[in-house]
Design a protein around this motif. Structure first.
Motif, PDB file in Angstrom:
ATOM      1  N   SER A  34       0.867  -1.337  -0.011  1.00  0.00           N
ATOM      2  CA  SER A  34       0.170   0.080  -0.128  1.00  0.00           C
ATOM      3  C   SER A  34       0.909   1.293  -0.185  1.00  0.00           C
ATOM      4  N   GLY A 231      -0.413  -4.982   3.258  1.00  0.00           N
ATOM      5  CA  GLY A 231      -1.666  -5.195   2.364  1.00  0.00           C
ATOM      6  C   GLY A 231      -2.468  -6.233   2.874  1.00  0.00           C
ATOM      7  N   GLY A 265      -4.016  -2.194  -0.277  1.00  0.00           N
ATOM      8  CA  GLY A 265      -3.244  -2.940  -0.942  1.00  0.00           C
ATOM      9  C   GLY A 265      -3.142  -4.506  -0.689  1.00  0.00           C
TER      10      GLY A 265
END
Length: 356
Positions: A34, A231, A265
């Motif tokens: 992310s 993520g 993410g």
């Protein structure tokens, strides 16, 4: 068509197309941390997979196969299992890119002649959850819906956690369709009643999800509170709570719900597909940005084909016995998958380069 059938049609088409746009938007972000994604790809506000266009992955394909199998089953769970298992076998033979390990192994078992009821492998992956929203969008009978969700889950994943996650997603889509305003506590009570004490871990996670939404926390902050700093993973107890958080944070705004989910993410195509399916059930096709629908470049499962599939499923559920499931040319699917694989490989090599 009666009023209820019209509602189901809008919900089903919205679910399928919502799943597709979430899947396609999240696909290039899959596996990208992310923190890196904004520098590497930019914001997830448009397609970034193939020259500004989007393509779908297994998340949408499985949703479509479920819809086709529901049409052919006419409410018979055993027939549904047989038809979905058959489609899963041939889908695997068409060389799909990025197929999950559990799904691949179950597909191989099916080719080896294993009974579909015993083909699932012990995995708590998010495969069953990614194709669960369509059940909530389409099926009014709660008992039948649960039987179908369980059958769909157990075909590929035998770990009860995968099934529990799928049930939570299906009930979220059903709640979205049936209520003008989302009542998160009512939805959670229903989930708890259905899955029972065996799923206390998931219920606790979902309760934390609701508390976070009540505090006004964004979904990315909530994901980090679960330890998902890099993520959201494919573990269903990571996927489902974060997807539910994005849904409850933006229950009537598909664009915000999907883009918020992707910013977390990780397994971005699957998580965004799940959120897109749930919110799409609520807002219908009209609630999906036209540019996102027009920007999908798919064949042979075009957006027009997906819409026809959704309408056919609605007609079938409304009681029309003459409706048949739309089909796709298997040779066309194979050619499409080869092109898709080349694009995926390009993205893989591109990730080796900066910015990191």
């Amino acid at each position: 068509m009666n009023c209820n059938a019209t509602v189901n049609r809008d919900a089903i088409v919205g679910c399928i197309l919502g799943t597709a746009v979430g899947d396609a938007l999240g696909l290039p972000y899959e596996g990208v941390a992310s923190q890196r994604a904004p520098r590497f790809l930019g914001p997830p506000d448009r397609y970034r997979f193939f020259f500004g266009r989007g393509m779908i992955s297994d998340d949408t394909e499985h949703t479509c196969m479920v819809a086709q199998s529901l049409i052919e089953s006419h409410g018979d769970v055993d027939v549904f299992v047989k038809r979905f298992a058959s489609r899963l076998r041939w889908w695997l033979l068409a060389l799909p890119a990025g197929v999950g390990k559990a799904t691949a192994r179950s597909g191989i078992k099916l080719w080896l002649g294993v009974n579909p009821k015993n083909a699932g492998v012990y995995s708590a992956g998010n495969g069953p959850a990614m194709r669960a929203a369509i059940f909530g969008a389409a099926i009014d009978d709660g008992s039948l819906m649960m039987k179908l969700v369980r059958a769909s889950s157990r075909l590929t994943h035998s770990d009860p956690k995968a099934e529990f996650g799928a049930i939570a997603v299906a009930l979220a889509a059903k709640h979205s369709r049936e209520h003008a305003t989302v009542d998160a506590n009512q939805w959670l009570d229903q989930v708890a009643d259905v899955i029972g004490d065996e799923a206390n871990e998931l219920i606790d996670l979902l309760r934390k999800t609701l508390e976070s939404v009540d505090r006004g926390e964004c979904t990315t902050t909530f994901a980090k509170s679960l330890g998902l700093n890099k993520g959201v993973t494919g573990y269903t107890y990571h996927t489902v709570p974060t997807a539910i958080h994005a849904w409850l944070s933006h229950p009537n705004d598909l664009q915000k719900a999907v883009t918020t989910m992707i910013r977390c993410g990780g397994d971005a195509d699957t998580t965004a597909a799940i959120v897109g399916g749930i919110v799409g059930t609520k807002v219908g096709c009209d609630g999906i940005p036209n540019a996102w629908i027009a920007g999908l470049r798919e064949w042979p499962r075009t957006t027009a084909w997906m819409q026809h599939l959704g309408e056919s499923l609605a007609e079938s559920i409304a009681g029309n016995p003459t409706i048949s499931a739309p089909k796709v040319n298997p040779i066309a699917v194979l050619l499409r998958n080869l092109l898709f694989l080349l694009i995926v490989l390009f993205h893989g090599f591109r990730r080796l380069a900066p910015p990191y």
